[in-house]
Design a protein around this motif. Structure first.
Motif, PDB file in Angstrom:
ATOM      1  N   VAL A 198      10.210  -4.975  -7.790  1.00  5.00           N
ATOM      2  CA  VAL A 198       9.880  -4.628  -6.405  1.00  5.00           C
ATOM      3  C   VAL A 198       8.406  -4.939  -6.192  1.00  5.00           C
ATOM      4  O   VAL A 198       7.544  -4.379  -6.872  1.00  5.00           O
ATOM      5  N   PRO A 199       8.070  -5.841  -5.255  1.00  4.88           N
ATOM      6  CA  PRO A 199       6.670  -6.259  -5.085  1.00  4.88           C
ATOM      7  C   PRO A 199       5.760  -5.114  -4.655  1.00  4.88           C
ATOM      8  O   PRO A 199       6.208  -4.090  -4.118  1.00  4.88           O
ATOM      9  N   ALA A 200       4.471  -5.295  -4.892  1.00  5.09           N
ATOM     10  CA  ALA A 200       3.467  -4.317  -4.479  1.00  5.09           C
ATOM     11  C   ALA A 200       3.567  -4.075  -2.978  1.00  5.09           C
ATOM     12  O   ALA A 200       3.735  -5.008  -2.192  1.00  5.09           O
TER      13      ALA A 200
ATOM     14  N   ASP B  43       9.186   2.568  -3.375  1.00  3.75           N
ATOM     15  CA  ASP B  43       9.404   3.913  -2.861  1.00  3.75           C
ATOM     16  C   ASP B  43       8.383   4.845  -3.504  1.00  3.75           C
ATOM     17  O   ASP B  43       8.305   4.940  -4.734  1.00  3.75           O
ATOM     18  N   GLU B  44       7.602   5.540  -2.678  1.00  4.60           N
ATOM     19  CA  GLU B  44       6.495   6.319  -3.228  1.00  4.60           C
ATOM     20  C   GLU B  44       6.969   7.451  -4.124  1.00  4.60           C
ATOM     21  O   GLU B  44       6.359   7.740  -5.163  1.00  4.60           O
ATOM     22  N   GLY B  45       8.078   8.084  -3.773  1.00  2.00           N
ATOM     23  CA  GLY B  45       8.583   9.170  -4.599  1.00  2.00           C
ATOM     24  C   GLY B  45       9.025   8.696  -5.971  1.00  2.00           C
ATOM     25  O   GLY B  45       8.694   9.308  -6.994  1.00  2.00           O
ATOM     26  N   LEU B  46       9.757   7.569  -6.012  1.00  2.70           N
ATOM     27  CA  LEU B  46      10.198   7.019  -7.295  1.00  2.70           C
ATOM     28  C   LEU B  46       9.016   6.484  -8.093  1.00  2.70           C
ATOM     29  O   LEU B  46       9.000   6.566  -9.328  1.00  2.70           O
ATOM     30  N   LEU B  47       8.021   5.937  -7.387  1.00  2.00           N
ATOM     31  CA  LEU B  47       6.816   5.436  -8.062  1.00  2.00           C
ATOM     32  C   LEU B  47       6.079   6.572  -8.747  1.00  2.00           C
ATOM     33  O   LEU B  47       5.688   6.473  -9.918  1.00  2.00           O
TER      34      LEU B  47
ATOM     35  N   ASP C  36      -3.443   4.666  -4.445  1.00  7.94           N
ATOM     36  CA  ASP C  36      -2.975   3.701  -3.460  1.00  7.94           C
ATOM     37  C   ASP C  36      -1.665   3.088  -3.936  1.00  7.94           C
ATOM     38  O   ASP C  36      -1.663   2.141  -4.716  1.00  7.94           O
ATOM     39  N   PRO C  37      -0.527   3.599  -3.464  1.00  7.50           N
ATOM     40  CA  PRO C  37       0.766   3.076  -3.913  1.00  7.50           C
ATOM     41  C   PRO C  37       0.961   1.594  -3.632  1.00  7.50           C
ATOM     42  O   PRO C  37       1.769   0.944  -4.303  1.00  7.50           O
ATOM     43  N   SER C  38       0.216   1.040  -2.672  1.00  5.06           N
ATOM     44  CA  SER C  38       0.394  -0.372  -2.320  1.00  5.06           C
ATOM     45  C   SER C  38      -0.084  -1.313  -3.416  1.00  5.06           C
ATOM     46  O   SER C  38       0.188  -2.516  -3.362  1.00  5.06           O
TER      47      SER C  38
ATOM     48  N   ARG D   5      -0.206  -2.240 -12.052  1.00  2.00           N
ATOM     49  CA  ARG D   5      -1.196  -2.028 -10.982  1.00  2.00           C
ATOM     50  C   ARG D   5      -2.206  -3.168 -11.017  1.00  2.00           C
ATOM     51  O   ARG D   5      -2.804  -3.459 -12.064  1.00  2.00           O
ATOM     52  N   VAL D   6      -2.417  -3.800  -9.879  1.00  2.00           N
ATOM     53  CA  VAL D   6      -3.401  -4.877  -9.755  1.00  2.00           C
ATOM     54  C   VAL D   6      -4.337  -4.542  -8.604  1.00  2.00           C
ATOM     55  O   VAL D   6      -3.892  -4.232  -7.498  1.00  2.00           O
ATOM     56  N   VAL D   7      -5.636  -4.589  -8.865  1.00  2.00           N
ATOM     57  CA  VAL D   7      -6.662  -4.317  -7.852  1.00  2.00           C
ATOM     58  C   VAL D   7      -7.519  -5.562  -7.703  1.00  2.00           C
ATOM     59  O   VAL D   7      -7.887  -6.194  -8.698  1.00  2.00           O
ATOM     60  N   THR D   8      -7.839  -5.930  -6.473  1.00  2.00           N
ATOM     61  CA  THR D   8      -8.608  -7.164  -6.233  1.00  2.00           C
ATOM     62  C   THR D   8      -9.845  -6.896  -5.388  1.00  2.00           C
ATOM     63  O   THR D   8     -10.192  -7.667  -4.512  1.00  2.00           O
TER      64      THR D   8
END
Length: 263
Positions: free
Chosen positions: A126-128, A132-136, A171-173, A189-192
């Protein structure tokens, strides 16, 4: 506020070590700031210290003042190439706890070989931004509990994002996930912000060795490549052989190393 004078040779006046705020110190030479010290709790509860000073004498006295007021154990993180800074902390009684390698990771699937890194049957990526925030949050908590019960989260990369009290996902995104029919099995998790950084790749203990981490990494790196990034960065503890094998297997190269010191 505490002050401690000493003669540094920086001027004819005495240099003062002053605590200017909670867990913050300045070294003053005739009202000029010639050094700063700082202490801060990481999300895992450990207290990390840092000192910025041009002269060894200033560094040593800042360290002396800070260590006299802060509770042990104390930790600090230094670039291994910074020999002088490492020597300063060693003079203050710190020893090496662990080494962490920073890898430069190519994103081009023709280089990584991840263009065909598919997840196992029954698992989808499932892409960033679409998880689903709850499952995440559920898989994040499950993985953290598993790690905490084994090697401990203190073995994870030393540079972790700052978290509000009680929250582990800011940040779930930023997260892509590996999903089964009823739950998530792993995440990345990838942060840019400044440059692309793979901050975390993790899979539930019972689902490891199925190619899920490799599929997550292939998805994340492919997404970065399509966005125009030629490389990403990742930190891996030297003793984490599985993580080292994962990144080195896609052509990642060590670029530098950090030392975590403890007193």
């Amino acid at each position: 506020m505490n002050t401690k004078p000493f003669t540094s040779g920086l001027s004819d006046n005495a240099v003062m070590i002053t605590r200017v705020a909670d867990r913050q110190w300045h070294a003053l030479d005739d009202d000029l700031v010639v050094g700063r010290g700082h202490a801060e709790h990481r999300p895992d509860g450990r207290l990390f210290v840092s000192i910025d000073a041009w002269h060894d004498a200033v560094f040593d006295r800042l360290a002396e003042a800070m260590l006299a007021e802060l509770p042990a154990p104390l930790y600090t993180l230094v670039d291994e190439a910074d020999v002088e800074l490492t020597a300063g902390w060693r003079r203050a009684g710190f020893t090496i706890r662990r080494r962490e390698w920073e890898y430069v990771v190519p994103t081009d699937p023709r280089v990584t070989g991840l263009d065909e890194a598919l997840p196992p049957s029954g698992v989808t990526i499932v892409p960033a931004g679409q998880a689903d925030e709850g499952l995440l949050r559920a898989v994040d908590r499950a993985i953290r509990d598993e790690v905490g019960a084994s090697v401990g989260w203190q073995s994870m990369p030393a540079e972790v994002i700052r978290l509000p009290e009680g929250d582990t996902i800011v940040d779930p995104s930023k997260y892509a996930v590996a999903a089964a029919a009823d739950r998530y099995l792993g995440l990345i998790r990838v942060v840019t912000v400044n440059r692309p950084r793979v901050g975390l790749v993790a899979v539930r203990a019972g689902e490891q060795r199925r190619g899920i981490a490799r599929a997550l990494l292939g998805h994340a790196l492919g997404t970065l490549h399509r966005s125009g990034f030629a490389a990403a960065w990742a930190e891996v503890q030297e003793s984490n052989q599985a993580a080292s094998a994962l990144f080195e297997g896609v052509g990642a190269q060590p670029a530098s190393s950090n030392l975590e010191l403890v007193r």
